[in-house]
Design a protein around this motif. Structure first.
Motif, PDB file in Angstrom:
ATOM      1  N   LEU A   1       0.830  -1.202   0.000  1.00 27.07           N
ATOM      2  CA  LEU A   1       0.000   0.000   0.000  1.00 27.07           C
ATOM      3  C   LEU A   1       0.869   1.259   0.000  1.00 27.07           C
ATOM      4  O   LEU A   1       0.578   2.219  -0.713  1.00 27.07           O
ATOM      5  N   ILE A   2       1.923   1.255   0.761  1.00 26.80           N
ATOM      6  CA  ILE A   2       2.832   2.409   0.787  1.00 26.80           C
ATOM      7  C   ILE A   2       3.405   2.640  -0.616  1.00 26.80           C
ATOM      8  O   ILE A   2       3.432   3.770  -1.106  1.00 26.80           O
TER       9      ILE A   2
ATOM     10  N   LYS B   1       7.340  10.957  -0.286  1.00 26.98           N
ATOM     11  CA  LYS B   1       6.917  11.427   1.033  1.00 26.98           C
ATOM     12  C   LYS B   1       5.469  11.022   1.299  1.00 26.98           C
ATOM     13  O   LYS B   1       4.538  11.610   0.769  1.00 26.98           O
ATOM     14  N   VAL B   2       5.304   9.996   2.112  1.00 32.88           N
ATOM     15  CA  VAL B   2       3.996   9.556   2.562  1.00 32.88           C
ATOM     16  C   VAL B   2       4.076   9.494   4.090  1.00 32.88           C
ATOM     17  O   VAL B   2       4.926   8.792   4.637  1.00 32.88           O
ATOM     18  N   ASN B   3       3.220  10.254   4.768  1.00 34.51           N
ATOM     19  CA  ASN B   3       3.191  10.223   6.226  1.00 34.51           C
ATOM     20  C   ASN B   3       2.387   9.019   6.687  1.00 34.51           C
ATOM     21  O   ASN B   3       1.345   8.700   6.105  1.00 34.51           O
ATOM     22  N   LEU B   4       2.866   8.358   7.739  1.00 32.19           N
ATOM     23  CA  LEU B   4       2.242   7.131   8.220  1.00 32.19           C
ATOM     24  C   LEU B   4       1.863   7.240   9.688  1.00 32.19           C
ATOM     25  O   LEU B   4       2.604   7.827  10.487  1.00 32.19           O
ATOM     26  N   TYR B   5       0.723   6.620  10.030  1.00 31.32           N
ATOM     27  CA  TYR B   5       0.226   6.614  11.407  1.00 31.32           C
ATOM     28  C   TYR B   5      -0.223   5.203  11.745  1.00 31.32           C
ATOM     29  O   TYR B   5      -0.878   4.542  10.935  1.00 31.32           O
ATOM     30  N   GLY B   6       0.099   4.746  12.960  1.00 29.90           N
ATOM     31  CA  GLY B   6      -0.343   3.412  13.347  1.00 29.90           C
ATOM     32  C   GLY B   6      -0.421   3.236  14.849  1.00 29.90           C
ATOM     33  O   GLY B   6       0.402   3.764  15.596  1.00 29.90           O
ATOM     34  N   HIS B   7      -1.423   2.481  15.279  1.00 29.55           N
ATOM     35  CA  HIS B   7      -1.643   2.162  16.684  1.00 29.55           C
ATOM     36  C   HIS B   7      -1.433   0.660  16.885  1.00 29.55           C
ATOM     37  O   HIS B   7      -1.883  -0.146  16.083  1.00 29.55           O
ATOM     38  N   SER B   8      -0.715   0.303  17.935  1.00 29.67           N
ATOM     39  CA  SER B   8      -0.559  -1.081  18.348  1.00 29.67           C
ATOM     40  C   SER B   8       0.154  -1.902  17.267  1.00 29.67           C
ATOM     41  O   SER B   8       1.266  -1.558  16.869  1.00 29.67           O
ATOM     42  N   LEU B   9      -0.463  -2.966  16.780  1.00 27.27           N
ATOM     43  CA  LEU B   9       0.126  -3.773  15.709  1.00 27.27           C
ATOM     44  C   LEU B   9       0.511  -2.895  14.529  1.00 27.27           C
ATOM     45  O   LEU B   9       1.576  -3.053  13.936  1.00 27.27           O
ATOM     46  N   ALA B  10      -0.343  -1.934  14.190  1.00 27.54           N
ATOM     47  CA  ALA B  10      -0.070  -1.065  13.036  1.00 27.54           C
ATOM     48  C   ALA B  10       1.184  -0.227  13.237  1.00 27.54           C
ATOM     49  O   ALA B  10       1.883   0.096  12.274  1.00 27.54           O
ATOM     50  N   GLY B  11       1.489   0.141  14.478  1.00 28.28           N
ATOM     51  CA  GLY B  11       2.734   0.857  14.743  1.00 28.28           C
ATOM     52  C   GLY B  11       3.929   0.030  14.310  1.00 28.28           C
ATOM     53  O   GLY B  11       4.884   0.548  13.732  1.00 28.28           O
TER      54      GLY B  11
ATOM     55  N   LEU C   1       3.729  -2.337  11.983  1.00 26.37           N
ATOM     56  CA  LEU C   1       3.646  -2.495  10.533  1.00 26.37           C
ATOM     57  C   LEU C   1       4.274  -1.319   9.782  1.00 26.37           C
ATOM     58  O   LEU C   1       4.813  -1.497   8.693  1.00 26.37           O
ATOM     59  N   ILE C   2       4.202  -0.128  10.354  1.00 26.88           N
ATOM     60  CA  ILE C   2       4.760   1.051   9.683  1.00 26.88           C
ATOM     61  C   ILE C   2       6.147   1.429  10.185  1.00 26.88           C
ATOM     62  O   ILE C   2       6.804   2.293   9.621  1.00 26.88           O
ATOM     63  N   ASP C   3       6.589   0.785  11.227  1.00 28.54           N
ATOM     64  CA  ASP C   3       7.900   1.056  11.824  1.00 28.54           C
ATOM     65  C   ASP C   3       8.989   0.903  10.754  1.00 28.54           C
ATOM     66  O   ASP C   3       9.085  -0.128  10.096  1.00 28.54           O
ATOM     67  N   ASN C   4       9.781   1.930  10.561  1.00 29.83           N
ATOM     68  CA  ASN C   4      10.877   1.904   9.579  1.00 29.83           C
ATOM     69  C   ASN C   4      10.414   1.666   8.146  1.00 29.83           C
ATOM     70  O   ASN C   4      11.111   1.042   7.362  1.00 29.83           O
ATOM     71  N   ALA C   5       9.244   2.144   7.813  1.00 27.50           N
ATOM     72  CA  ALA C   5       8.725   1.977   6.449  1.00 27.50           C
ATOM     73  C   ALA C   5       9.582   2.739   5.448  1.00 27.50           C
ATOM     74  O   ALA C   5      10.288   3.682   5.795  1.00 27.50           O
ATOM     75  N   ASN C   6       9.477   2.328   4.210  1.00 30.50           N
ATOM     76  CA  ASN C   6      10.231   2.958   3.122  1.00 30.50           C
ATOM     77  C   ASN C   6       9.487   4.214   2.663  1.00 30.50           C
ATOM     78  O   ASN C   6       8.748   4.180   1.686  1.00 30.50           O
ATOM     79  N   THR C   7       9.665   5.296   3.394  1.00 29.19           N
ATOM     80  CA  THR C   7       9.050   6.575   3.046  1.00 29.19           C
ATOM     81  C   THR C   7       9.950   7.700   3.525  1.00 29.19           C
ATOM     82  O   THR C   7      10.710   7.531   4.475  1.00 29.19           O
TER      83      THR C   7
END
Length: 180
Positions: A86-87, A98-108, A110-116
């Motif tokens: 998706l990213i 440049k895509v800003n990412l937000y995540g709670h719990s498991l999603a945090g 999932l987006i940790d160290n994403a390629n953005t």
């Protein structure tokens, strides 16, 4: 801390129509084409794409994604693969790195160290064995509440952009409702 963080994270758990309503109140436009039940893509007033990813909610999350996270095997998680895809689709559609990412719990996680090249904001990010003691990137802000058990291992991580909110009540510490 971003004043829109709570509604952005709440939108990740909402149905598409409800997410649209939540985001529009804060001048964001939902991208229906890229959004799903697990992640909402939206554009801010500057035209910057953003993605908010939902934490654990389904049986599959609790039986597959959460155990893989705990064991440090996220790369095998279908949700991790979907989030990464998706990213990349969002970057391609909006022609930006440049895509800003937000995540709670498991999603945090999932987006940790994403390629953005955008900013990453996590709230009570789940941390498994593989991510203990790692350094979080400068463009990432990790927010956790003091009594939250899911994000407890994040205290082993290094980085300047770590915020701890005081809530020693372990029954409420993980909740968006009680902490943002």
């Amino acid at each position: 801390m971003n004043e829109h963080l709570k509604p952005i994270l709440e939108a990740s758990y909402a149905k598409r129509k409800d997410a649209r309503d939540i985001l529009e109140k804060h001048n964001y436009k939902l991208d229906d084409e890229l959004s799903s039940k697990e992640a909402k893509v939206f554009v801010d007033a500057d035209g910057t794409p953003n993605i908010t990813v939902r934490g654990s909610k389904s049986v599959k999350d609790f039986l597959v994604s959460d155990p893989l996270l705990a064991l440090g095997l996220q790369k095998y998680d279908p949700r991790q693969i979907e989030t990464n895809n998706l990213i990349e689709k969002t970057k391609k559609k909006y022609n930006t790195e440049k895509v800003n990412l937000y995540g709670h719990s498991l999603a945090g996680s999932l987006i940790d160290n994403a390629n953005t090249k955008g900013n990453i904001t996590t709230f009570n990010k789940g941390v498994g064995l593989k991510d203990m003691f790692k350094k979080i990137p400068k463009r990432q802000t990790d927010i956790r509440t003091s009594g939250d058990l899911v994000s407890a291992l994040s205290v082993t991580q290094r980085g300047k952009n770590k915020i701890t909110l005081d809530n020693p009540d372990i029954l409420k510490a993980h909740s968006l409702k009680h902490n943002l």
